[in-house]
Design a protein around this motif. Structure first.
Motif, mmCIF file in Angstrom:
data_model
loop_
_atom_site.group_PDB
_atom_site.id
_atom_site.type_symbol
_atom_site.label_atom_id
_atom_site.label_comp_id
_atom_site.label_asym_id
_atom_site.label_seq_id
_atom_site.Cartn_x
_atom_site.Cartn_y
_atom_site.Cartn_z
ATOM 1 N N LEU A 151 0.824 -1.222 0.000
ATOM 2 C CA LEU A 151 0.000 0.000 0.000
ATOM 3 C C LEU A 151 0.853 1.266 0.000
ATOM 4 N N GLY A 152 2.146 1.092 0.150
ATOM 5 C CA GLY A 152 3.034 2.253 0.262
ATOM 6 C C GLY A 152 3.200 2.996 -1.058
ATOM 7 N N PRO A 153 4.102 3.983 -1.092
ATOM 8 C CA PRO A 153 4.232 4.853 -2.254
ATOM 9 C C PRO A 153 5.314 4.444 -3.263
ATOM 10 N N THR A 154 6.120 3.429 -2.932
ATOM 11 C CA THR A 154 7.232 3.125 -3.846
ATOM 12 C C THR A 154 6.731 2.342 -5.062
ATOM 13 N N ALA A 155 7.584 2.252 -6.073
ATOM 14 C CA ALA A 155 7.165 1.671 -7.354
ATOM 15 C C ALA A 155 6.736 0.214 -7.221
ATOM 16 N N ASP A 156 7.252 -0.487 -6.193
ATOM 17 C CA ASP A 156 6.857 -1.894 -6.037
ATOM 18 C C ASP A 156 5.540 -2.048 -5.286
ATOM 19 N N ASP A 157 4.941 -0.948 -4.879
ATOM 20 C CA ASP A 157 3.675 -1.023 -4.143
ATOM 21 C C ASP A 157 2.510 -0.863 -5.118
ATOM 22 N N LEU A 158 1.850 -1.964 -5.425
ATOM 23 C CA LEU A 158 0.849 -1.957 -6.499
ATOM 24 C C LEU A 158 -0.574 -2.168 -5.997
HETATM 25 MG MG MG Z 1 5.957 -0.963 0.512
#
Ligand code: MG
Ligand code: ATP
Length: 416
Positions: A69-76
């Motif tokens: 749920l986070g903001p980085t590119a791996d968070d989808l």
């Molecule tokens: Mg994350």
């Protein structure tokens, strides 16, 4: 209600992170009467996430996702939730303002990456996150709930407790009545328990009986669901207690050291321990219990024969004839600790943890527990424990505490 839990993250698939979020969700949901029927783990990858949810939709009324749920590119997860709900991502003005205010208060610029966290599926309900920034997401479609929670374990735990479970409780019929009891046993194997239940034709209708082997001992968990759950569980508990009263040391989550602590406190007794092969494990476990200073005076790790003789007064001829690993030495160690420490009751352990040091007459895993108390006869108990060095030491400590429990209750038999 049937549920599928989907945990998301490459680090889970590579085995670098243990999936504690699943354990927490499954425990919480099961404890509330939700049947968790499947657990899937997928990587940080859109298609894997989508197909996991699609598979869950076949038979689950509740689908809980954790992570991403986070903001980085791996968070989808935000994107996938939008796709599943059939809505676009849109900036959540309130969350964006909060992120800006927080960045300003910390004197940091708000990066483009960080603001991505505020791009959430339009019109999808948010679940408040009491310990972090990323809110959870919740939508319902065709009678199914799809819910996404953060991956950080402390955030997931707080949101499960404060958002997910209250929402489920508010839905009529979502949670079944559930009753459960755990009876903890030591000194009996699961097959012996099962055999006696079969021989006596114990009626287990309406409950599930799980045998949960521990490093030492077996926990029996009785779970009932439905309107008569409490009565069914009570009936089976009574049947189990009637048969296994002697080997049941606790009801619920209590540990053997907590049970022993209670018994000593109720009786106003002070305990001393003398340990050889357990190297202080018994003392460590007793002193883990808060308040143990009320009942524990101290312990001695007496590894070498010379220390058993000089510090615990084990007679040299006992060590020479019976040997360091013997009933006589175990009792002499207990008696020595009793006198030296001025205790009311003393527990001693001596044995061969291995891997070396065993012989035909005294194989690895042979352990003697000694017990002594002021004005009473000393007792010993011989154990032959399975496992590697670590398991033998853990088992010896646990069973020694169980011997102490039975000694305090006056039900310790001389031999196993
Ligand atoms: Mg994350
Ligand atoms: P963040 O906003 O921190 O990126 P997130 O919701 O995107 O949170 P993840 O990036 O998937 O969550 O995971 C954050 C951290 O939480 C991971 O590095 C990992 O240590 C831990 N974590 C994630 N999933 C699990 C899990 N199933 N069990 C235990 N720990 C987990």
């Amino acid at each position: 209600m049937k549920a599928t839990v989907i945990t998301i993250g490459n680090e889970l698939l590579s085995g670098r992170t243990l999936d504690s979020n699943f354990a927490l969700l499954a425990r919480t949901l099961t404890g509330a009467g939700v049947r968790v029927i499947r657990h899937l783990t997928v990587g940080d990858e859109r298609l894997g996430m989508l197909s996991a949810v699609r598979a869950a939709e076949i038979d689950s009324e509740l689908i809980v996702l954790s992570g991403g749920l986070g903001p980085t590119a791996d968070d989808l997860t935000r994107e996938v939730m939008a796709e599943l709900a059939g809505v676009p991502l849109a900036e959540d003005g309130e969350l964006a303002a909060r992120l800006r205010a927080r960045a300003a208060s910390l004197g940091r610029p708000l990066t483009a990456v960080a603001i991505r966290q505020a791009w959430l599926p339009a019109g999808v309900a948010r679940l408040r996150n009491p310990v972090g920034e990323a809110p959870g997401l919740w939508f319902e479609r065709q009678g199914r709930i799809v819910c996404a929670l953060p991956g950080v374990p402390s955030e997931l735990a707080a949101m499960t407790r404060e958002s997910l479970m209250p929402r489920l409780r508010a839905r009529a019929g979502a949670l079944a009545a559930i009753a459960t009891v755990t009876l903890r046993t030591l000194g009996i194997s699961e097959t012996v328990i099962a055999q006696r239940l079969e021989d006596d034709a114990i009626d287990l209708t309406g409950v599930e009986l799980a045998y949960l082997p521990q490093t030492a001992g077996v926990d029996l968990r009785v779970v009932g669901t439905g309107t008569d759950a409490a009565q069914a569980v009570a009936r089976v508990e009574e049947a189990l207690v009637a048969r296994f009263a002697k080997v049941i040391y606790a009801r619920g989550e209590e540990t053997i050291e907590e049970v022993v602590f209670q018994l000593l406190r109720e009786r106003g007794l002070k305990l001393a321990v003398a340990e050889s092969c357990t190297g202080g494990l018994v003392g460590y476990r007793v002193t883990r219990v808060p308040g143990s200073s009320e009942v524990f005076v101290g312990g001695l790790t007496a590894y070498a024969d010379a220390i058993k003789a000089s510090e615990l007064d084990v007679p040299a001829e006992v060590l020479a004839t019976a040997g360091a690993v013997s009933a006589e030495t175990a009792m002499a160690m207990a008696e020595g600790a009793l006198g030296r420490f001025g205790a009311d009751v003393a527990l001693a352990v001596t044995g061969i943890a291995g891997p070396g040091g065993g012989s035909e007459a005294k194989p690895v895993g042979l352990v003697f527990v000694g017990l002594a108390r002021g004005g009473g006869a000393s007792r010993s108990r011989r154990l032959q424990l399975p496992g590697d060095r670590h398991q033998i030491r853990e088992r010896a400590a646990t069973i020694a505490l169980e011997c102490l429990r039975r000694f305090l209750l006056g039900s310790l038999t001389e031999s196993a």
